[in-house]
Design a protein around this motif. Structure first.
Motif, PDB file in Angstrom:
ATOM      1  N   LYS A 181       4.522   2.932  -7.443  1.00 37.17           N
ATOM      2  CA  LYS A 181       4.374   4.367  -7.259  1.00 37.17           C
ATOM      3  C   LYS A 181       3.431   4.689  -6.112  1.00 37.17           C
ATOM      4  O   LYS A 181       3.634   5.640  -5.379  1.00 37.17           O
ATOM      5  CB  LYS A 181       3.848   5.011  -8.539  1.00 37.17           C
ATOM      6  N   LYS A 182       2.359   3.875  -5.973  1.00 35.08           N
ATOM      7  CA  LYS A 182       1.361   4.098  -4.931  1.00 35.08           C
ATOM      8  C   LYS A 182       0.941   2.775  -4.311  1.00 35.08           C
ATOM      9  O   LYS A 182       0.967   1.742  -4.964  1.00 35.08           O
ATOM     10  CB  LYS A 182       0.086   4.729  -5.512  1.00 35.08           C
ATOM     11  N   MET A 183       0.524   2.861  -3.040  1.00 37.26           N
ATOM     12  CA  MET A 183      -0.071   1.726  -2.343  1.00 37.26           C
ATOM     13  C   MET A 183      -1.413   2.177  -1.800  1.00 37.26           C
ATOM     14  O   MET A 183      -1.512   3.252  -1.211  1.00 37.26           O
ATOM     15  CB  MET A 183       0.790   1.282  -1.158  1.00 37.26           C
ATOM     16  N   LEU A 184      -2.442   1.349  -1.964  1.00 37.80           N
ATOM     17  CA  LEU A 184      -3.748   1.607  -1.379  1.00 37.80           C
ATOM     18  C   LEU A 184      -3.918   0.670  -0.190  1.00 37.80           C
ATOM     19  O   LEU A 184      -3.789  -0.550  -0.328  1.00 37.80           O
ATOM     20  CB  LEU A 184      -4.856   1.363  -2.401  1.00 37.80           C
ATOM     21  N   VAL A 185      -4.190   1.247   0.974  1.00 38.30           N
ATOM     22  CA  VAL A 185      -4.310   0.467   2.203  1.00 38.30           C
ATOM     23  C   VAL A 185      -5.712   0.651   2.775  1.00 38.30           C
ATOM     24  O   VAL A 185      -6.007   1.676   3.395  1.00 38.30           O
ATOM     25  CB  VAL A 185      -3.249   0.898   3.240  1.00 38.30           C
ATOM     26  N   ILE A 219       7.031  -2.851   2.706  1.00 33.61           N
ATOM     27  CA  ILE A 219       6.926  -2.744   1.244  1.00 33.61           C
ATOM     28  C   ILE A 219       7.204  -1.321   0.794  1.00 33.61           C
ATOM     29  O   ILE A 219       7.931  -1.095  -0.186  1.00 33.61           O
ATOM     30  CB  ILE A 219       5.535  -3.214   0.768  1.00 33.61           C
ATOM     31  N   ALA A 220       6.636  -0.354   1.507  1.00 30.28           N
ATOM     32  CA  ALA A 220       6.810   1.045   1.105  1.00 30.28           C
ATOM     33  C   ALA A 220       8.276   1.478   1.165  1.00 30.28           C
ATOM     34  O   ALA A 220       8.753   2.164   0.266  1.00 30.28           O
ATOM     35  CB  ALA A 220       5.949   1.953   1.975  1.00 30.28           C
ATOM     36  N   THR A 221       8.981   1.060   2.199  1.00 34.08           N
ATOM     37  CA  THR A 221      10.388   1.449   2.302  1.00 34.08           C
ATOM     38  C   THR A 221      11.266   0.598   1.382  1.00 34.08           C
ATOM     39  O   THR A 221      12.161   1.116   0.732  1.00 34.08           O
ATOM     40  CB  THR A 221      10.895   1.347   3.755  1.00 34.08           C
ATOM     41  N   GLY A 222      10.990  -0.692   1.307  1.00 32.61           N
ATOM     42  CA  GLY A 222      11.799  -1.586   0.479  1.00 32.61           C
ATOM     43  C   GLY A 222      11.639  -1.362  -1.008  1.00 32.61           C
ATOM     44  O   GLY A 222      12.576  -1.571  -1.774  1.00 32.61           O
ATOM     45  N   VAL A 247      -1.771   5.533   0.197  1.00 30.69           N
ATOM     46  CA  VAL A 247      -3.127   6.061   0.301  1.00 30.69           C
ATOM     47  C   VAL A 247      -3.900   5.210   1.301  1.00 30.69           C
ATOM     48  O   VAL A 247      -4.026   4.002   1.125  1.00 30.69           O
ATOM     49  CB  VAL A 247      -3.836   6.043  -1.074  1.00 30.69           C
ATOM     50  N   LEU A 248      -4.408   5.847   2.348  1.00 31.87           N
ATOM     51  CA  LEU A 248      -5.205   5.157   3.364  1.00 31.87           C
ATOM     52  C   LEU A 248      -6.683   5.330   3.033  1.00 31.87           C
ATOM     53  O   LEU A 248      -7.118   6.417   2.664  1.00 31.87           O
ATOM     54  CB  LEU A 248      -4.910   5.729   4.749  1.00 31.87           C
ATOM     55  N   GLY A 252      -4.721   9.582  12.576  1.00 31.86           N
ATOM     56  CA  GLY A 252      -3.874   8.914  13.572  1.00 31.86           C
ATOM     57  C   GLY A 252      -2.956   7.878  12.938  1.00 31.86           C
ATOM     58  O   GLY A 252      -1.770   7.792  13.276  1.00 31.86           O
ATOM     59  N   VAL A 253      -3.497   7.098  12.009  1.00 28.91           N
ATOM     60  CA  VAL A 253      -2.681   6.098  11.314  1.00 28.91           C
ATOM     61  C   VAL A 253      -1.625   6.802  10.473  1.00 28.91           C
ATOM     62  O   VAL A 253      -0.453   6.394  10.456  1.00 28.91           O
ATOM     63  CB  VAL A 253      -3.559   5.171  10.442  1.00 28.91           C
ATOM     64  N   GLN A 254      -2.020   7.872   9.807  1.00 26.64           N
ATOM     65  CA  GLN A 254      -1.065   8.628   8.992  1.00 26.64           C
ATOM     66  C   GLN A 254       0.068   9.178   9.865  1.00 26.64           C
ATOM     67  O   GLN A 254       1.233   9.130   9.462  1.00 26.64           O
ATOM     68  CB  GLN A 254      -1.763   9.782   8.276  1.00 26.64           C
TER      69      GLN A 254
END
Length: 81
Positions: A3-7, A25-28, A35-36, A71-73
């Protein structure tokens, strides 16, 4: 699946090496939210010239971190995340 990824990112090119993996990973895995995170360390209690203005130091470093993460977002948003 996820559901979520923390980067966690530190602002370096080495830290950003994770971004292609985040995209994959997010697309697959059809991740709903990425979350950055960047840690802003507190200043030392005393500087070479005396006591440091904590609020001013923190505000300045928070703005730098927010600008970097924005910028990353933007890059990830352009990639469809």
């Amino acid at each position: 699946m996820y559901k979520k990824m923390l980067v966690p990112l530190g602002g370096s090119e080495l830290a950003e090496c994770v971004l292609p993996h985040v995209r994959a990973i997010a697309t697959g895995c059809n991740v709903g939210e990425v979350v950055l995170l960047q840690v802003v360390e507190p200043p030392p209690t005393r500087g070479a010239e005396g006591i440091i203005d904590y609020a001013t130091w923190q505000d300045a470093n928070m703005k730098i971190a927010e600008k970097y993460l924005d910028g990353v977002q933007s890059q990830l948003t352009l990639d469809g995340l």
